[in-house]
Design an enzyme around this catalytic site. Structure first.
Site, PDB file in Angstrom:
ATOM      1  N   GLY A  44       1.037  -0.784   0.480  1.00 46.55           N
ATOM      2  CA  GLY A  44      -0.131  -0.232   0.183  1.00 46.55           C
ATOM      3  C   GLY A  44       1.030   1.407  -0.004  1.00 46.55           C
ATOM      4  CD  GLN A  71       3.483   6.287   3.085  1.00 43.41           C
ATOM      5  OE1 GLN A  71       2.148   4.798   2.563  1.00 43.41           O
ATOM      6  NE2 GLN A  71       3.675   5.033   3.865  1.00 43.41           N
ATOM      7  CB  CYS A  73       4.575   2.058   7.551  1.00 44.02           C
ATOM      8  SG  CYS A  73       4.690   3.389   6.704  1.00 44.02           S
ATOM      9  CG  LEU A  74       6.156   1.006   1.788  1.00 46.54           C
ATOM     10  CD1 LEU A  74       5.742   1.902   0.206  1.00 46.54           C
ATOM     11  CD2 LEU A  74       7.445   0.254   1.719  1.00 46.54           C
ATOM     12  CG  HIS A 112      -0.763   1.095   7.287  1.00 44.81           C
ATOM     13  ND1 HIS A 112       0.049   1.104   8.434  1.00 44.81           N
ATOM     14  CD2 HIS A 112       0.086   1.805   6.147  1.00 44.81           C
ATOM     15  CE1 HIS A 112       1.612   1.878   7.848  1.00 44.81           C
ATOM     16  NE2 HIS A 112       1.256   2.350   6.536  1.00 44.81           N
ATOM     17  CD  GLU A 113      -1.063   2.894   2.438  1.00 44.50           C
ATOM     18  OE1 GLU A 113      -0.638   3.781   2.567  1.00 44.50           O
ATOM     19  OE2 GLU A 113      -0.566   1.465   2.630  1.00 44.50           O
ATOM     20  CG  HIS A 141       0.152   7.217   5.602  1.00 46.89           C
ATOM     21  ND1 HIS A 141       1.228   7.386   6.661  1.00 46.89           N
ATOM     22  CD2 HIS A 141       0.755   5.748   5.228  1.00 46.89           C
ATOM     23  CE1 HIS A 141       2.169   6.421   6.313  1.00 46.89           C
ATOM     24  NE2 HIS A 141       1.797   5.707   5.860  1.00 46.89           N
TER      25      HIS A 141
END
Length: 150
Positions: A43, A48, A89-90, A131-132, A135
């Site tokens: 994702g 991000q 997480c990226l 999660h997204e 963000h």
């Protein structure tokens, strides 16, 4: 595309809704998908990559070739039952932590063509959606940790 890394404060900016899905937005979405794949994520939110608009992409397929494009997501339901899950997480490379996520959520969103749709999500897809959306709301994985783990 460059992914913002923790503790960059731009990760805490709340994203604004998309009013018009134009060619610029479509091009951004395809760059996001390629960025997600190149970083081996499941994702990626626009936040991000320092674009503070309510878009995220995800792909939890085994073949890793079925991206979902989610624009202007809104929860219509979030379960009060939780499950402890391991999450990464990226924006926080090589860091994984166990946190609690709702076992089910339902979102309303629009697709790349402006069509409305609903996702009733369980399991990994529910975890990824939460999660997204975090963000997009300026919240990070670290915000979900207990004081002890912070």
């Amino acid at each position: 595309m460059k992914i913002l890394k923790y503790p960059d404060k731009r990760l805490n900016i709340i994203a604004k809704p998309i009013k018009n899905i134009n060619n610029k937005i479509k091009a951004l979405i395809f760059k996001m998908i390629n960025t997600m794949y190149s970083h081996q994520g499941i994702g990626l939110s626009a936040t991000q990559i320092n674009k503070h608009i309510r878009i995220f992409v995800m792909d939890i397929s085994k073949t890793y070739n079925q991206p979902l494009i989610i624009i202007n997501p809104k929860y219509s339901y979030v379960s009060t039952k939780y499950k402890k899950v391991k999450e990464g997480c990226l924006s926080i490379p090589n860091y994984f932590e166990f946190i609690y996520r709702s076992i089910n959520c339902i979102i309303n969103a629009i697709d790349l063509n402006g069509n409305k749709f609903i996702i009733n999500a369980y399991g990994l897809i529910a975890q990824c959606i939460q999660h997204e959306i975090d963000h997009l709301n300026g919240k990070l994985l670290t915000d979900n940790l207990t004081k002890k783990h912070k």
